[in-house]
Enzyme design. Sequence first.
Site, PDB file in Angstrom:
ATOM      1  N   ASP A 296     -15.897 -10.631 -82.838  1.00 15.74           N
ATOM      2  CA  ASP A 296     -17.137 -11.365 -83.144  1.00 15.74           C
ATOM      3  C   ASP A 296     -16.959 -12.861 -82.867  1.00 15.74           C
ATOM      4  OD1 ASP A 296     -19.803 -11.526 -83.911  1.00 15.74           O
ATOM      5  OD2 ASP A 296     -19.339 -11.827 -86.030  1.00 15.74           O
TER       6      ASP A 296
ATOM      7  N   ALA B 119     -20.772 -19.778 -83.940  1.00 18.33           N
ATOM      8  CA  ALA B 119     -20.873 -19.848 -85.403  1.00 18.33           C
ATOM      9  C   ALA B 119     -19.554 -19.509 -86.090  1.00 18.33           C
ATOM     10  CB  ALA B 119     -21.973 -18.911 -85.908  1.00 18.33           C
TER      11      ALA B 119
END
Length: 459
Positions: free
Chosen positions: A243, A247
Amino acid sequence: MPNPDPSSRRFAQACADLDKALRAGERFPTEEWVSESGPFGGDADSAVELIFTEFVTRETLGQAPTADEYYSRFPAYADRLRRLFGVDELLRDGIEDSARAAPKQKSVEKSAGIPEHIGKYELRELIGAGGAGVVYRGWDPTLRRDVAVKVLKSGESSSESERERFRREAEAVARLNHRNVVHLYEVGDHDGRPFLVMEYLPGGTLRTRFGGQSVSPFEAAAMVKTLARAAHHAHAKGIIHRDLKPANVLLEETRLDDRTSIMNRETVESILDNRSVVLTPKITDFGLAALLGPDDVPSAIGNLMGTASYMAPEQAEGRPGWVSPAVDVYALGAILYELLVGRPPFLGESPIDTLRSVVTEDPVPPRKLQPKLPRNLETICLRCLRKDPAKRYPSAAALADDLHQYLDGRPIEARPVGLIERTTKWVKKNPLVATAVCFGAACVLGLAVVGAGTVAKWW
């Protein structure tokens, strides 16, 4: 039953009719619309989106539809629906977009307030939320420093998957010792709530710092080179992040007047923002990481996990064996792309649109969006984003090495996609046009041969 119509207007009208019927308490014949002989029988994308629209509408009306019900009703689309429901779950968990974390933070703070302490750590403010945990800025009274304290949201009532994700993150970060991975200080339990204590980085994330803005090619290459080295360290320890995205990259701030820190840091591993602050990236949030040992099999290997705009095609499709360093190499390429042009390589109107593009389309070359970008850096970026994992860099270290070559002004190892491969891709994407072109070329060639024979007879 209406005749098939591939236009978006027909799909929009079908959705409107479905919504109207369900809100009136009537049945909408979704099965007929998506059957083999129905209007969307030959359009799997529209069929799946219509089915999902029914699901969401029923939820909105207070009903309780289940994913299993829809797999049973629409077996022909079950695999596609599983991926779609996976995206929906990610969105609910706040993983898909960090911007969704802000409302969640407010709701946590409003309903529960901020605890005074977790373990020995005094909690000062809520700084993040998403997935299974909430993150506070805390104070370590022993070492007299700020720390980040991540606490499992639900405590004793948390689900097994939430605890597994929290455990996975703790184990992953504990395995790593790299200056560009957020450091883990302590793992503990407070009144049945597991918590992690990590270094506190007030510089924000790549997303909050540069979201929607491009940086210079040199800065982008330096930043991703650093991240690639850190990712390779994780891969060498048997950890696939799965992932990586802006962010999940925190920034350490060092002011230029802090000469000691600056002298001990390679300049190409950091970037300079407009406040004369050196920013050094550090990878965080290993909650979705795959932990691989000699005999390990990654958990949830067939589930959709990650963030759509940064998912590799094999990850988006859940292909067998997709968990490999190649998915992180792809994500690093997506981060590089966003730093260069100010947007990720694929960003649709919905997560499903984005995933469809990730799997079926090629990214717009960065130089078409930013014509002044160096060609070699575009080549490096696009190699990371190849659909076939075997055609990407063989490792994150190889990517870092090529970026180092670029930064040093030396020849890079990556090569642009060749003419034959581009032609093959075009033929696969436009089979009818390609057939017509070939037929036309054959006719022209045939006429040329006949014409040549006729001329020969005359002579």
